[in-house]
Scaffold this active site. Structure first.
Site, mmCIF file in Angstrom:
data_model
loop_
_atom_site.group_PDB
_atom_site.id
_atom_site.type_symbol
_atom_site.label_atom_id
_atom_site.label_comp_id
_atom_site.label_asym_id
_atom_site.label_seq_id
_atom_site.Cartn_x
_atom_site.Cartn_y
_atom_site.Cartn_z
ATOM 1 N N LYS A 302 11.981 -25.436 49.521
ATOM 2 C CA LYS A 302 12.414 -25.994 48.234
ATOM 3 C C LYS A 302 13.344 -27.175 48.476
ATOM 4 O O LYS A 302 14.090 -27.184 49.459
ATOM 5 C CB LYS A 302 13.218 -24.948 47.458
ATOM 6 C CG LYS A 302 12.406 -23.854 46.789
ATOM 7 C CD LYS A 302 13.339 -22.918 46.023
ATOM 8 C CE LYS A 302 12.607 -21.716 45.476
ATOM 9 N NZ LYS A 302 11.648 -22.037 44.402
ATOM 10 N N ARG A 376 4.859 -13.080 43.917
ATOM 11 C CA ARG A 376 3.605 -12.397 43.584
ATOM 12 C C ARG A 376 3.030 -11.661 44.798
ATOM 13 O O ARG A 376 2.312 -10.680 44.648
ATOM 14 C CB ARG A 376 2.601 -13.384 42.978
ATOM 15 C CG ARG A 376 2.160 -14.487 43.892
ATOM 16 C CD ARG A 376 1.502 -15.639 43.134
ATOM 17 N NE ARG A 376 2.491 -16.487 42.472
ATOM 18 C CZ ARG A 376 2.197 -17.518 41.688
ATOM 19 N NH1 ARG A 376 0.929 -17.825 41.441
ATOM 20 N NH2 ARG A 376 3.139 -18.246 41.134
HETATM 21 N N1 BES Z 1 11.831 -17.725 42.693
HETATM 22 C C1 BES Z 1 10.977 -18.759 42.266
HETATM 23 C C2 BES Z 1 10.931 -18.918 40.749
HETATM 24 C C3 BES Z 1 12.214 -19.306 40.060
HETATM 25 C C4 BES Z 1 12.397 -20.602 39.612
HETATM 26 C C5 BES Z 1 13.173 -18.354 39.767
HETATM 27 C C6 BES Z 1 13.545 -20.932 38.942
HETATM 28 C C7 BES Z 1 14.329 -18.698 39.092
HETATM 29 C C8 BES Z 1 14.514 -19.987 38.669
HETATM 30 C C9 BES Z 1 9.557 -18.508 42.754
HETATM 31 O O1 BES Z 1 9.416 -17.789 43.917
HETATM 32 C C10 BES Z 1 8.926 -19.831 42.979
HETATM 33 O O2 BES Z 1 9.411 -20.557 43.797
HETATM 34 N N2 BES Z 1 7.841 -20.118 42.259
HETATM 35 C C11 BES Z 1 7.164 -21.348 42.381
HETATM 36 C C12 BES Z 1 5.692 -21.041 42.302
HETATM 37 C C13 BES Z 1 4.822 -22.239 42.622
HETATM 38 C C14 BES Z 1 4.952 -22.612 44.071
HETATM 39 C C15 BES Z 1 3.401 -21.876 42.271
HETATM 40 C C16 BES Z 1 7.574 -22.239 41.220
HETATM 41 O O3 BES Z 1 7.744 -21.734 40.101
HETATM 42 O O4 BES Z 1 7.774 -23.424 41.426
HETATM 43 ZN ZN ZN Z 2 9.569 -19.036 45.675
#
Ligand code: BES
Ligand code: ZN
Ligand code: ZN
Length: 523
Positions: A302, A376
Protein backbone atom coordinates in the site's frame (compact mmCIF):
# COMPACT_ATOMS: atom_id res chain seq x y z
CA UNK A 1 -17.90 6.65 35.25
CA UNK A 2 -20.93 5.49 37.11
CA UNK A 3 -24.39 5.98 35.63
CA UNK A 4 -27.35 5.82 37.97
CA UNK A 5 -30.98 6.75 38.14
CA UNK A 6 -32.39 8.66 41.02
CA UNK A 7 -35.73 10.12 41.86
CA UNK A 8 -35.86 13.62 43.14
CA UNK A 9 -36.29 17.24 42.35
CA UNK A 10 -33.82 18.53 39.81
CA UNK A 11 -33.55 21.92 41.43
CA UNK A 12 -32.54 20.36 44.73
CA UNK A 13 -30.09 17.82 43.34
CA UNK A 14 -26.54 18.50 44.53
CA UNK A 15 -24.05 18.23 41.66
CA UNK A 16 -21.30 20.07 39.81
CA UNK A 17 -23.22 20.29 36.55
CA UNK A 18 -26.91 19.96 35.86
CA UNK A 19 -27.74 19.25 32.22
CA UNK A 20 -31.11 20.37 30.95
CA UNK A 21 -32.44 20.16 27.41
CA UNK A 22 -34.02 22.62 25.07
CA UNK A 23 -36.12 21.60 22.11
CA UNK A 24 -36.47 24.28 19.43
CA UNK A 25 -39.55 26.36 20.10
CA UNK A 26 -40.47 24.62 23.35
CA UNK A 27 -42.22 26.33 26.25
CA UNK A 28 -40.48 26.94 29.54
CA UNK A 29 -42.19 24.03 31.26
CA UNK A 30 -41.51 20.56 32.61
CA UNK A 31 -38.21 19.91 34.34
CA UNK A 32 -36.40 22.83 32.71
CA UNK A 33 -39.28 25.08 33.79
CA UNK A 34 -39.04 23.89 37.38
CA UNK A 35 -35.35 24.74 37.54
CA UNK A 36 -35.98 28.07 35.84
CA UNK A 37 -38.57 28.89 38.48
CA UNK A 38 -36.14 28.07 41.27
CA UNK A 39 -33.64 30.38 39.54
CA UNK A 40 -36.26 33.14 39.25
CA UNK A 41 -36.35 33.05 35.46
CA UNK A 42 -32.58 33.08 34.90
CA UNK A 43 -32.66 30.33 32.25
CA UNK A 44 -35.36 32.15 30.32
CA UNK A 45 -33.31 35.35 30.44
CA UNK A 46 -30.11 33.62 29.38
CA UNK A 47 -31.81 31.92 26.45
CA UNK A 48 -33.17 35.22 25.24
CA UNK A 49 -30.02 37.25 25.74
CA UNK A 50 -27.67 34.68 24.25
CA UNK A 51 -29.94 34.06 21.30
CA UNK A 52 -29.96 30.35 22.18
CA UNK A 53 -32.16 28.49 19.71
CA UNK A 54 -31.87 24.92 20.91
CA UNK A 55 -30.39 23.62 17.65
CA UNK A 56 -29.06 20.09 17.93
CA UNK A 57 -25.78 20.14 19.84
CA UNK A 58 -25.99 23.84 20.79
CA UNK A 59 -24.67 24.30 24.32
CA UNK A 60 -24.93 27.03 26.93
CA UNK A 61 -23.31 26.76 30.36
CA UNK A 62 -23.46 29.18 33.25
CA UNK A 63 -22.47 29.13 36.91
CA UNK A 64 -25.05 29.37 39.66
CA UNK A 65 -23.94 31.59 42.48
CA UNK A 66 -25.48 31.79 45.91
CA UNK A 67 -26.75 28.21 46.11
CA UNK A 68 -30.21 28.93 44.70
CA UNK A 69 -30.34 25.35 43.42
CA UNK A 70 -28.34 22.21 44.22
CA UNK A 71 -26.15 22.46 41.10
CA UNK A 72 -23.00 24.56 40.80
CA UNK A 73 -23.41 25.03 37.06
CA UNK A 74 -26.27 24.60 34.63
CA UNK A 75 -25.87 23.37 31.08
CA UNK A 76 -28.59 23.76 28.49
CA UNK A 77 -28.26 21.36 25.56
CA UNK A 78 -30.12 21.89 22.33
CA UNK A 79 -31.94 18.84 20.97
CA UNK A 80 -33.15 20.43 17.73
CA UNK A 81 -36.71 19.89 16.63
CA UNK A 82 -39.09 17.75 18.65
CA UNK A 83 -39.46 15.22 15.82
CA UNK A 84 -35.69 14.56 15.95
CA UNK A 85 -35.79 13.30 19.53
CA UNK A 86 -35.03 9.61 18.92
CA UNK A 87 -33.00 7.10 20.98
CA UNK A 88 -30.03 7.90 18.71
CA UNK A 89 -30.31 11.61 19.56
CA UNK A 90 -30.53 10.70 23.25
CA UNK A 91 -27.30 8.71 22.85
CA UNK A 92 -25.60 11.65 21.12
CA UNK A 93 -26.92 14.09 23.69
CA UNK A 94 -25.55 12.08 26.62
CA UNK A 95 -22.15 12.06 24.90
CA UNK A 96 -22.36 15.85 24.46
CA UNK A 97 -23.15 16.24 28.15
CA UNK A 98 -20.17 14.20 29.37
CA UNK A 99 -17.87 15.98 26.93
CA UNK A 100 -19.01 19.37 28.21
CA UNK A 101 -18.65 18.10 31.78
CA UNK A 102 -15.03 17.25 31.03
CA UNK A 103 -14.41 20.71 29.59
CA UNK A 104 -16.01 22.22 32.70
CA UNK A 105 -14.05 19.89 35.01
CA UNK A 106 -17.30 18.74 36.60
CA UNK A 107 -17.15 15.49 38.52
CA UNK A 108 -20.71 14.90 39.54
CA UNK A 109 -23.17 15.43 36.73
CA UNK A 110 -26.95 15.21 36.71
CA UNK A 111 -29.22 15.07 33.74
CA UNK A 112 -32.91 14.93 33.12
CA UNK A 113 -34.32 11.67 31.79
CA UNK A 114 -33.88 12.79 28.16
CA UNK A 115 -36.43 11.48 25.69
CA UNK A 116 -38.98 10.16 28.17
CA UNK A 117 -41.09 13.32 28.11
CA UNK A 118 -42.87 14.55 24.99
CA UNK A 119 -40.86 12.21 22.73
CA UNK A 120 -42.31 9.26 24.67
CA UNK A 121 -39.27 6.99 24.52
CA UNK A 122 -39.70 4.14 27.00
CA UNK A 123 -37.54 4.29 30.13
CA UNK A 124 -35.51 1.16 29.29
CA UNK A 125 -34.52 2.43 25.84
CA UNK A 126 -33.82 5.98 27.03
CA UNK A 127 -31.72 4.87 30.00
CA UNK A 128 -29.77 2.46 27.82
CA UNK A 129 -29.14 5.19 25.24
CA UNK A 130 -28.04 7.71 27.89
CA UNK A 131 -25.65 5.17 29.39
CA UNK A 132 -24.18 4.21 26.03
CA UNK A 133 -23.76 7.83 24.97
CA UNK A 134 -22.07 8.72 28.24
CA UNK A 135 -19.70 5.76 28.37
CA UNK A 136 -18.85 5.55 24.68
CA UNK A 137 -18.61 9.34 24.43
CA UNK A 138 -16.19 9.78 27.32
CA UNK A 139 -13.84 7.04 26.10
CA UNK A 140 -10.33 8.16 25.24
CA UNK A 141 -7.40 6.01 24.23
CA UNK A 142 -4.88 7.37 26.70
CA UNK A 143 -2.57 4.41 27.25
CA UNK A 144 0.39 6.10 25.62
CA UNK A 145 -0.28 9.67 26.76
CA UNK A 146 1.72 11.25 29.53
CA UNK A 147 0.00 11.78 32.89
CA UNK A 148 -0.17 15.55 32.39
CA UNK A 149 -2.05 15.09 29.14
CA UNK A 150 -4.64 12.82 30.73
CA UNK A 151 -5.43 14.39 34.06
CA UNK A 152 -8.80 15.73 32.85
CA UNK A 153 -10.01 12.22 32.13
CA UNK A 154 -11.30 11.88 35.69
CA UNK A 155 -14.16 14.22 34.74
CA UNK A 156 -16.98 13.31 35.07
CA UNK A 157 -17.08 10.34 37.41
CA UNK A 158 -20.81 10.15 37.91
CA UNK A 159 -23.85 10.74 35.76
CA UNK A 160 -27.13 10.71 37.62
CA UNK A 161 -30.34 10.57 35.63
CA UNK A 162 -32.72 12.48 37.85
CA UNK A 163 -36.37 11.75 37.25
CA UNK A 164 -38.21 14.80 38.30
CA UNK A 165 -40.81 12.73 40.09
CA UNK A 166 -42.82 14.69 42.58
CA UNK A 167 -43.21 11.73 44.88
CA UNK A 168 -40.66 11.38 47.61
CA UNK A 169 -40.88 7.61 47.26
CA UNK A 170 -41.66 5.86 44.02
CA UNK A 171 -45.03 4.14 43.87
CA UNK A 172 -46.73 1.82 41.38
CA UNK A 173 -45.94 2.68 37.80
CA UNK A 174 -43.19 5.05 38.93
CA UNK A 175 -41.47 2.09 40.49
CA UNK A 176 -41.79 0.09 37.29
CA UNK A 177 -40.35 2.98 35.34
CA UNK A 178 -37.36 3.12 37.64
CA UNK A 179 -36.81 -0.61 37.40
CA UNK A 180 -36.96 -0.50 33.60
CA UNK A 181 -34.47 2.36 33.64
CA UNK A 182 -32.16 0.41 35.88
CA UNK A 183 -32.24 -2.51 33.44
CA UNK A 184 -31.52 -0.05 30.64
CA UNK A 185 -28.49 1.30 32.47
CA UNK A 186 -27.19 -2.22 33.07
CA UNK A 187 -27.55 -3.24 29.44
CA UNK A 188 -26.10 0.08 28.29
CA UNK A 189 -23.07 -0.56 30.48
CA UNK A 190 -22.70 -4.09 29.15
CA UNK A 191 -22.92 -3.01 25.49
CA UNK A 192 -20.57 -0.05 26.00
CA UNK A 193 -17.95 -2.02 27.89
CA UNK A 194 -18.00 -4.61 25.12
CA UNK A 195 -17.52 -1.95 22.44
CA UNK A 196 -14.77 -0.29 24.48
CA UNK A 197 -13.03 -3.63 24.86
CA UNK A 198 -12.97 -3.85 21.05
CA UNK A 199 -11.74 -0.26 20.74
CA UNK A 200 -8.83 -0.93 23.09
CA UNK A 201 -7.69 -3.89 20.99
CA UNK A 202 -7.93 -1.97 17.72
CA UNK A 203 -6.24 1.18 19.02
CA UNK A 204 -3.22 -0.75 20.24
CA UNK A 205 -0.36 -0.17 17.77
CA UNK A 206 0.15 -3.11 15.43
CA UNK A 207 3.64 -3.89 16.71
CA UNK A 208 2.14 -4.58 20.13
CA UNK A 209 -0.94 -6.31 18.74
CA UNK A 210 0.38 -9.28 16.80
CA UNK A 211 -1.53 -12.54 16.19
CA UNK A 212 -0.15 -14.07 19.40
CA UNK A 213 -1.52 -11.10 21.38
CA UNK A 214 -5.03 -11.77 20.06
CA UNK A 215 -4.71 -15.50 20.71
CA UNK A 216 -3.71 -14.73 24.31
CA UNK A 217 -6.67 -12.35 24.61
CA UNK A 218 -9.01 -15.11 23.43
CA UNK A 219 -7.60 -17.51 26.01
CA UNK A 220 -8.00 -14.85 28.71
CA UNK A 221 -11.61 -14.24 27.64
CA UNK A 222 -12.57 -17.87 28.10
CA UNK A 223 -10.51 -18.49 31.22
CA UNK A 224 -12.63 -19.52 34.19
CA UNK A 225 -15.86 -18.51 32.43
CA UNK A 226 -18.47 -21.26 32.64
CA UNK A 227 -19.89 -22.11 29.24
CA UNK A 228 -17.00 -20.54 27.36
CA UNK A 229 -14.29 -22.48 25.54
CA UNK A 230 -11.45 -21.57 23.27
CA UNK A 231 -9.43 -23.43 20.70
CA UNK A 232 -6.29 -21.99 19.11
CA UNK A 233 -4.81 -23.58 16.01
CA UNK A 234 -1.19 -22.96 15.08
CA UNK A 235 0.31 -22.86 11.60
CA UNK A 236 0.95 -26.61 11.40
CA UNK A 237 -2.61 -27.43 12.44
CA UNK A 238 -4.04 -24.99 9.92
CA UNK A 239 -1.84 -26.49 7.24
CA UNK A 240 -3.21 -29.93 8.02
CA UNK A 241 -6.72 -28.58 7.60
CA UNK A 242 -5.85 -27.25 4.18
CA UNK A 243 -6.02 -23.53 4.90
CA UNK A 244 -3.78 -22.57 2.01
CA UNK A 245 -5.34 -19.16 1.43
CA UNK A 246 -5.04 -18.05 5.04
CA UNK A 247 -1.48 -19.34 5.36
CA UNK A 248 -0.58 -17.73 2.05
CA UNK A 249 -1.44 -14.35 3.56
CA UNK A 250 0.44 -15.20 6.77
CA UNK A 251 3.58 -16.31 4.93
CA UNK A 252 5.33 -12.97 4.66
CA UNK A 253 5.23 -12.12 8.33
CA UNK A 254 7.76 -12.82 11.06
CA UNK A 255 4.87 -13.34 13.45
CA UNK A 256 3.21 -16.74 13.67
CA UNK A 257 -0.47 -16.89 12.64
CA UNK A 258 -3.11 -18.16 15.09
CA UNK A 259 -6.57 -19.36 14.15
CA UNK A 260 -9.01 -18.59 16.95
CA UNK A 261 -12.22 -20.43 17.74
CA UNK A 262 -14.24 -19.26 20.76
CA UNK A 263 -17.44 -20.99 21.86
CA UNK A 264 -20.18 -19.81 24.18
CA UNK A 265 -22.87 -22.22 25.30
CA UNK A 266 -25.84 -20.98 27.32
CA UNK A 267 -26.08 -22.38 30.84
CA UNK A 268 -28.18 -25.28 32.00
CA UNK A 269 -30.85 -23.20 33.72
CA UNK A 270 -31.65 -21.41 30.47
CA UNK A 271 -34.36 -22.04 27.94
CA UNK A 272 -31.93 -24.39 26.27
CA UNK A 273 -32.99 -27.55 28.11
CA UNK A 274 -36.64 -26.82 27.38
CA UNK A 275 -35.97 -26.20 23.71
CA UNK A 276 -34.04 -29.42 23.45
CA UNK A 277 -36.87 -31.35 25.05
CA UNK A 278 -39.43 -29.82 22.74
CA UNK A 279 -37.20 -30.81 19.84
CA UNK A 280 -36.79 -27.24 18.72
CA UNK A 281 -33.08 -27.40 19.45
CA UNK A 282 -30.74 -24.61 20.25
CA UNK A 283 -29.79 -22.20 17.50
CA UNK A 284 -26.10 -22.10 16.71
CA UNK A 285 -24.58 -19.02 15.17
CA UNK A 286 -21.05 -18.31 13.98
CA UNK A 287 -19.55 -14.82 14.13
CA UNK A 288 -16.49 -14.54 11.91
CA UNK A 289 -14.20 -11.54 12.28
CA UNK A 290 -11.46 -10.46 9.88
CA UNK A 291 -8.27 -10.46 11.95
CA UNK A 292 -5.39 -8.90 10.03
CA UNK A 293 -3.29 -7.32 12.79
CA UNK A 294 -1.59 -5.14 10.21
CA UNK A 295 -2.37 -4.80 6.52
CA UNK A 296 0.66 -3.44 4.69
CA UNK A 297 -0.80 -4.81 1.46
CA UNK A 298 1.93 -7.46 1.31
CA UNK A 299 3.96 -7.54 -1.93
CA UNK A 300 1.21 -5.38 -3.48
CA UNK A 301 2.35 -2.81 -0.95
CA UNK A 302 0.00 0.00 0.00
CA UNK A 303 1.10 3.62 -0.42
CA UNK A 304 2.23 5.11 2.93
CA UNK A 305 -0.92 7.18 3.39
CA UNK A 306 -3.24 4.20 3.07
CA UNK A 307 -1.17 2.22 5.55
CA UNK A 308 -1.42 4.74 8.38
CA UNK A 309 -4.59 3.30 9.87
CA UNK A 310 -4.10 -0.34 8.92
CA UNK A 311 -3.75 -1.47 12.52
CA UNK A 312 -7.55 -1.32 12.28
CA UNK A 313 -7.68 -4.34 9.97
CA UNK A 314 -8.44 -6.68 12.88
CA UNK A 315 -11.55 -4.69 13.85
CA UNK A 316 -13.82 -7.59 12.87
CA UNK A 317 -11.94 -9.93 15.19
CA UNK A 318 -11.92 -7.29 17.92
CA UNK A 319 -15.68 -6.82 17.55
CA UNK A 320 -16.17 -10.57 17.87
CA UNK A 321 -14.05 -10.50 21.06
CA UNK A 322 -16.13 -7.58 22.34
CA UNK A 323 -19.25 -9.65 21.81
CA UNK A 324 -17.74 -12.61 23.67
CA UNK A 325 -16.72 -10.39 26.57
CA UNK A 326 -20.41 -9.59 27.11
CA UNK A 327 -22.00 -12.99 26.47
CA UNK A 328 -21.62 -14.39 30.01
CA UNK A 329 -23.71 -11.48 31.29
CA UNK A 330 -26.08 -11.07 28.35
CA UNK A 331 -26.78 -14.82 28.41
CA UNK A 332 -28.49 -15.07 25.01
CA UNK A 333 -30.27 -18.31 24.30
CA UNK A 334 -28.04 -19.27 21.36
CA UNK A 335 -24.82 -21.17 21.00
CA UNK A 336 -22.28 -18.69 19.69
CA UNK A 337 -19.04 -19.50 17.86
CA UNK A 338 -16.46 -16.79 17.33
CA UNK A 339 -13.93 -17.41 14.58
CA UNK A 340 -10.95 -15.46 13.35
CA UNK A 341 -8.06 -16.45 11.10
CA UNK A 342 -5.53 -14.05 12.57
CA UNK A 343 -2.30 -13.04 10.85
CA UNK A 344 -0.28 -10.12 9.61
CA UNK A 345 -0.10 -9.14 5.92
CA UNK A 346 3.55 -8.26 5.24
CA UNK A 347 5.98 -8.25 2.32
CA UNK A 348 9.22 -10.21 2.70
CA UNK A 349 11.36 -12.81 1.00
CA UNK A 350 8.89 -15.44 2.09
CA UNK A 351 5.77 -13.50 1.17
CA UNK A 352 3.09 -14.66 -1.23
CA UNK A 353 3.55 -13.16 -4.68
CA UNK A 354 1.04 -11.75 -7.13
CA UNK A 355 0.14 -14.59 -9.49
CA UNK A 356 0.45 -17.30 -6.84
CA UNK A 357 -2.36 -19.81 -6.59
CA UNK A 358 -3.59 -21.02 -3.20
CA UNK A 359 -5.95 -23.85 -2.24
CA UNK A 360 -8.69 -23.21 0.34
CA UNK A 361 -10.27 -25.61 2.88
CA UNK A 362 -13.26 -25.89 0.54
CA UNK A 363 -11.01 -27.28 -2.20
CA UNK A 364 -11.52 -24.25 -4.41
CA UNK A 365 -8.34 -22.63 -5.69
CA UNK A 366 -7.70 -18.89 -5.85
CA UNK A 367 -5.31 -16.93 -8.00
CA UNK A 368 -3.87 -14.12 -5.90
CA UNK A 369 -3.38 -11.25 -8.31
CA UNK A 370 -3.17 -8.64 -5.58
CA UNK A 371 -1.85 -9.55 -2.14
CA UNK A 372 -3.67 -6.55 -0.70
CA UNK A 373 -7.02 -8.28 -1.24
CA UNK A 374 -6.04 -10.56 1.64
CA UNK A 375 -9.14 -10.33 3.81
CA UNK A 376 -11.26 -12.45 1.50
CA UNK A 377 -8.51 -15.10 1.47
CA UNK A 378 -8.39 -15.44 5.26
CA UNK A 379 -12.20 -15.34 5.42
CA UNK A 380 -12.52 -18.05 2.75
CA UNK A 381 -10.63 -20.48 4.98
CA UNK A 382 -12.40 -19.28 8.12
CA UNK A 383 -15.74 -19.98 6.37
CA UNK A 384 -14.46 -23.37 5.21
CA UNK A 385 -13.58 -24.26 8.79
CA UNK A 386 -16.99 -23.08 10.04
CA UNK A 387 -18.89 -25.17 7.48
CA UNK A 388 -16.83 -28.24 8.22
CA UNK A 389 -16.43 -28.15 11.98
CA UNK A 390 -19.01 -25.74 13.42
CA UNK A 391 -22.03 -26.39 11.16
CA UNK A 392 -24.01 -23.40 12.40
CA UNK A 393 -27.59 -22.43 11.54
CA UNK A 394 -26.37 -19.02 10.47
CA UNK A 395 -23.13 -17.13 9.96
CA UNK A 396 -22.37 -13.42 10.16
CA UNK A 397 -18.99 -11.96 9.29
CA UNK A 398 -17.58 -8.58 10.19
CA UNK A 399 -14.68 -7.40 8.07
CA UNK A 400 -12.78 -4.23 7.21
CA UNK A 401 -12.85 -5.67 3.73
CA UNK A 402 -12.83 -3.03 1.01
CA UNK A 403 -11.90 0.56 0.41
CA UNK A 404 -14.66 0.44 -2.20
CA UNK A 405 -17.24 0.16 0.56
CA UNK A 406 -15.87 3.34 2.11
CA UNK A 407 -16.08 5.06 -1.28
CA UNK A 408 -19.70 3.94 -1.62
CA UNK A 409 -21.03 4.61 1.87
CA UNK A 410 -18.48 6.75 3.69
CA UNK A 411 -17.16 6.46 7.20
CA UNK A 412 -20.46 6.35 9.05
CA UNK A 413 -22.24 3.51 7.28
CA UNK A 414 -21.35 -0.16 6.91
CA UNK A 415 -22.36 -2.14 3.83
CA UNK A 416 -24.07 -5.45 4.39
CA UNK A 417 -25.13 -8.22 2.04
CA UNK A 418 -26.13 -11.84 2.24
CA UNK A 419 -28.04 -14.81 0.90
CA UNK A 420 -30.89 -15.06 3.39
CA UNK A 421 -33.70 -12.51 3.56
CA UNK A 422 -34.66 -13.35 7.14
CA UNK A 423 -31.13 -13.03 8.48
CA UNK A 424 -30.62 -9.80 6.51
CA UNK A 425 -33.75 -8.39 8.14
CA UNK A 426 -32.58 -9.44 11.61
CA UNK A 427 -29.20 -7.75 11.11
CA UNK A 428 -30.88 -4.60 9.85
CA UNK A 429 -33.27 -4.47 12.79
CA UNK A 430 -30.49 -5.11 15.32
CA UNK A 431 -28.32 -2.36 13.79
CA UNK A 432 -31.25 0.06 13.75
CA UNK A 433 -31.98 -0.66 17.42
CA UNK A 434 -28.45 0.21 18.54
CA UNK A 435 -27.92 3.18 16.18
CA UNK A 436 -25.23 1.60 14.02
CA UNK A 437 -25.93 2.50 10.43
CA UNK A 438 -25.87 -0.19 7.77
CA UNK A 439 -26.98 -0.20 4.14
CA UNK A 440 -27.69 -3.26 2.07
CA UNK A 441 -25.70 -3.81 -1.10
CA UNK A 442 -26.99 -6.25 -3.73
CA UNK A 443 -25.05 -9.42 -4.53
CA UNK A 444 -25.48 -8.85 -8.26
CA UNK A 445 -25.37 -12.28 -9.89
CA UNK A 446 -24.26 -10.79 -13.21
CA UNK A 447 -20.99 -9.61 -11.61
CA UNK A 448 -20.00 -13.08 -10.41
CA UNK A 449 -18.24 -13.79 -13.68
CA UNK A 450 -15.64 -11.17 -12.71
CA UNK A 451 -14.53 -13.20 -9.68
CA UNK A 452 -13.41 -16.11 -11.91
CA UNK A 453 -9.80 -16.76 -12.89
CA UNK A 454 -8.54 -18.42 -16.08
CA UNK A 455 -5.87 -20.40 -14.20
CA UNK A 456 -7.69 -21.13 -10.90
CA UNK A 457 -11.31 -21.39 -9.77
CA UNK A 458 -11.42 -17.82 -8.53
CA UNK A 459 -9.33 -14.67 -8.61
CA UNK A 460 -8.98 -12.50 -5.54
CA UNK A 461 -9.47 -9.32 -7.57
CA UNK A 462 -11.71 -8.40 -10.48
CA UNK A 463 -10.62 -6.90 -13.80
CA UNK A 464 -12.53 -3.68 -13.12
CA UNK A 465 -12.51 -1.58 -9.97
CA UNK A 466 -16.26 -1.03 -10.13
CA UNK A 467 -18.53 -2.38 -7.38
CA UNK A 468 -15.56 -3.53 -5.33
CA UNK A 469 -17.55 -4.08 -2.14
CA UNK A 470 -20.08 -6.23 -4.00
CA UNK A 471 -17.56 -8.32 -5.92
CA UNK A 472 -15.74 -8.96 -2.62
CA UNK A 473 -19.09 -10.14 -1.22
CA UNK A 474 -19.62 -12.39 -4.25
CA UNK A 475 -16.17 -13.87 -3.69
CA UNK A 476 -17.01 -14.62 -0.05
CA UNK A 477 -20.32 -16.15 -1.09
CA UNK A 478 -18.38 -18.83 -2.99
CA UNK A 479 -17.36 -20.18 0.43
CA UNK A 480 -20.65 -20.28 2.33
CA UNK A 481 -22.51 -22.96 0.34
CA UNK A 482 -26.22 -22.51 1.06
CA UNK A 483 -25.67 -21.51 4.68
CA UNK A 484 -27.69 -18.45 5.77
CA UNK A 485 -25.02 -15.77 5.85
CA UNK A 486 -24.62 -12.04 6.15
CA UNK A 487 -21.40 -10.16 5.46
CA UNK A 488 -20.92 -6.74 7.07
CA UNK A 489 -18.17 -4.62 5.51
CA UNK A 490 -17.08 -2.30 8.32
CA UNK A 491 -14.08 -0.74 6.52
CA UNK A 492 -15.67 2.72 6.87
CA UNK A 493 -17.13 2.88 10.37
CA UNK A 494 -14.62 0.66 12.24
CA UNK A 495 -12.09 3.45 12.55
CA UNK A 496 -12.97 7.15 12.70
CA UNK A 497 -10.48 9.49 11.02
CA UNK A 498 -12.26 12.26 12.87
CA UNK A 499 -15.11 12.45 15.33
CA UNK A 500 -18.42 12.89 13.53
CA UNK A 501 -20.77 11.19 15.97
CA UNK A 502 -20.13 12.45 19.52
CA UNK A 503 -20.02 8.97 21.03
CA UNK A 504 -17.65 7.71 18.33
CA UNK A 505 -14.34 9.42 19.17
CA UNK A 506 -11.46 9.53 16.68
CA UNK A 507 -9.82 6.12 16.31
CA UNK A 508 -11.39 2.72 16.86
CA UNK A 509 -15.17 2.83 17.29
CA UNK A 510 -16.08 -0.72 18.30
CA UNK A 511 -18.58 -0.71 15.41
CA UNK A 512 -20.52 -3.96 15.08
CA UNK A 513 -20.25 -5.07 18.69
CA UNK A 514 -23.60 -3.64 19.75
CA UNK A 515 -25.35 -4.78 16.56
CA UNK A 516 -24.22 -8.37 17.08
CA UNK A 517 -25.15 -8.32 20.78
CA UNK A 518 -28.60 -7.05 19.85
CA UNK A 519 -28.90 -9.69 17.13
CA UNK A 520 -28.01 -12.48 19.57
CA UNK A 521 -30.38 -11.07 22.18
CA UNK A 522 -33.22 -11.04 19.62
CA UNK A 523 -32.52 -14.62 18.59
N1 BES B 1 -7.98 -3.74 4.68
C1 BES B 1 -8.24 -3.29 3.37
C2 BES B 1 -9.56 -2.54 3.24
C3 BES B 1 -9.69 -1.25 4.01
C4 BES B 1 -9.60 -0.04 3.35
C5 BES B 1 -10.02 -1.26 5.35
C6 BES B 1 -9.77 1.13 4.06
C7 BES B 1 -10.19 -0.08 6.05
C8 BES B 1 -10.08 1.12 5.40
C9 BES B 1 -8.28 -4.47 2.40
O1 BES B 1 -7.52 -5.57 2.73
C10 BES B 1 -7.79 -3.98 1.09
O2 BES B 1 -6.68 -3.56 1.02
N2 BES B 1 -8.64 -4.06 0.06
C11 BES B 1 -8.29 -3.62 -1.23
C12 BES B 1 -8.87 -4.62 -2.20
C13 BES B 1 -8.41 -4.40 -3.62
C14 BES B 1 -6.95 -4.70 -3.76
C15 BES B 1 -9.24 -5.29 -4.51
C16 BES B 1 -8.92 -2.26 -1.45
O3 BES B 1 -10.05 -2.03 -1.00
O4 BES B 1 -8.27 -1.40 -2.03
ZN1 ZN C 1 -5.47 -5.37 2.08
ZN1 ZN D 1 -7.14 -5.78 4.80
Amino acid sequence: MRVKIQQGKLEKFACDLLALKWVQGQKMDGSTGAVDKALKGLIFKMIKEEGFKGKEGEVMVFPILGGKIGAKKVMILGLGEQKNVTPELVRKSAARIVKEARRQKSKKVATIFIGTGTAGIDPFTAAKAITEGALLGSYTYAKYKSKEATHDLVYPNELAIVTAGVHERATGSEQEKLRAAQRGIKEGELYSQAAIFARELVNEPASNMVPKTLADEAVALAKDVPGMEVKILNRAQCEKMGMGAYLGVAKGSDHEPYFIHLVYRPGEGSKRAKDEKSGKGLKRIAIVGKGITFDSGGMSLKPAQYMETMKCDMSGCAAMFGVFSALPKLKPNVEVHGISAVCENMPSGRAMKPGDIVRTVSGKTVEVLNTDAEGRLTLADAFGYVLKYVKPDAMVDLATLTGACVVALGEEVAGYMGNDQKLLELVKKAAENVGERVWELPLVEEYREQTKSHVADLSNITPSRYAGAITAGLFLQEFVDKKPWVHIDIAGPAFAEKEVIPYMPKGATGFGVRTILELLKDM
